[in-house]
Design an enzyme around this catalytic site. Structure first.
Site: not given
Ligand code: NAD
Length: 294
Positions: A45, A152
């Site tokens: 992260d 995904h």
């Molecule tokens: P989140 O906001 O909980 O987490 C995102 C994380 O990425 C944060 O900890 C942030 O610090 C980190 N981050 C940002 N820039 C970064 C970088 N350059 N290098 C490393 N880490 C970095 O988001 P999430 O819900 O975990 O979503 C992440 C991905 O998964 C997105 O693309 C989202 O669309 C996808 N997704 C989400 C869900 C859901 O239900 N939340 C379901 C399927 C897919």
């Protein structure tokens, strides 16, 4: 799309070491599931708080298993030790697959993917956990688009059986096969789908969220909608689901869907979900969304 039957056998190489980018809701869940099912994983992260959160989630899930007598404390220690939190790309040259799970923003993902590609083996698979963004478009940032595909997962990762493996225009069979094999090793059921905004599941889900927002615009109460959908038989209603997903992620994803399918996704009015986003009510992740969490 095709179901993933037979794909695993085509993989020329097993996934033994993995990495995940982003330690949020999804990255933390992917790290836990990979480690729990025997594939050590690096979790990167950009800040320590993110890493701590990802680790504490894994810790909670494992502690629950131990409390129920389904895992020994020693095994819990082993699983936790096979998640390697990091703020750098050190050791990424040794991994067989990297799953990118940073924020749902095409520009950010483009930069992160290009940077990652420079730090991994030429033969390694690079996959994105994006909910909606086209894999072919993300591949434009890469020198080796044949090694890139979508992977995904659904939220919460440890509980949801499905993984969509997405084939971009240039994705090789080998990348798909290895990713399917890794999904299976994680105890998931993979489906191989072709690329488009939202892939398969979110093309079904986002019109549903659109219907929910339209009902709110017509004056319905979100809690009443949730209750009705639960009685209909769904595990939770749309407002609660948005809070679980993360309203920021939901709004970013909805914008990608509206751009991809302008005739179907009704982007021309401000939705209640967008209002929540502007009020910085991001859902469970910051304690307030449609509902409040203490
Ligand atoms: P989140 O906001 O909980 O987490 C995102 C994380 O990425 C944060 O900890 C942030 O610090 C980190 N981050 C940002 N820039 C970064 C970088 N350059 N290098 C490393 N880490 C970095 O988001 P999430 O819900 O975990 O979503 C992440 C991905 O998964 C997105 O693309 C989202 O669309 C996808 N997704 C989400 C869900 C859901 O239900 N939340 C379901 C399927 C897919």
């Amino acid at each position: 799309g095709k179901v993933a039957k037979g794909w695993e056998k085509k993989a020329d190489k097993k996934i033994e070491h993995a990495a995940v980018l982003g330690a949020g809701i999804m990255g933390g869940g992917i790290a836990y599931q990979s480690a729990f099912k025997g594939t050590p994983i690096k979790m990167k992260d950009i800040n320590q708080d993110g890493l701590d959160l990802g680790l504490s989630e894994a810790n909670k899930l494992l502690a629950k298993r131990v409390a129920k007598g389904r895992m020994t404390p020693a095994k819990m220690g082993d699983v936790l030790n096979s998640i390697d939190p990091t703020l750098t790309y050190a050791g990424f040259e040794d991994v067989d697959i990297v799953v990118e799970a940073v924020v749902e923003n095409e520009k950010v993902k483009g930069i992160v993917l290009a940077e990652t590609e420079k730090n991994i083996d030429k033969d390694a698979v690079l996959a994105s956990n994006t909910s909606t963004i086209s894999i072919t478009r993300l591949a434009e940032n890469l020198e080796r688009p044949e090694n890139f595909c979508g992977m995904h997962f659904f939220n919460p990762v440890h509980a949801m059986p499905l993984v969509e493996v997405i084939r971009g225009e240039k994705t090789s069979d080998n990348a798909i096969a290895r990713t399917v094999a890794y999904a299976n090793k994680m105890g998931k059921k993979a489906v191989v789908v072709n690329d488009c905004p939202g892939f398969l599941v979110n093309r079904v889900l986002f019109p549903y969220f659109g219907g929910f927002n339209a009902l709110l615009r017509d004056g319905a109460d979100f809690q009443a909608i949730d209750k009705v959908m639960e009685r209909f038989g769904w595990p939770m209603g749309p407002a609660y689901l948005m809070d679980v997903v993360g309203i920021d992620t939901g709004v970013h994803a909805a914008n990608v869907m509206a751009e991809g399918f302008p005739d179907r996704m009704q982007p021309d009015f401000k939705s209640a979900t967008e209002v929540m986003f502007e009020l910085e009510r991001y859902g469970q992740k910051n304690g307030k969304g449609f509902y409040e969490y203490v």
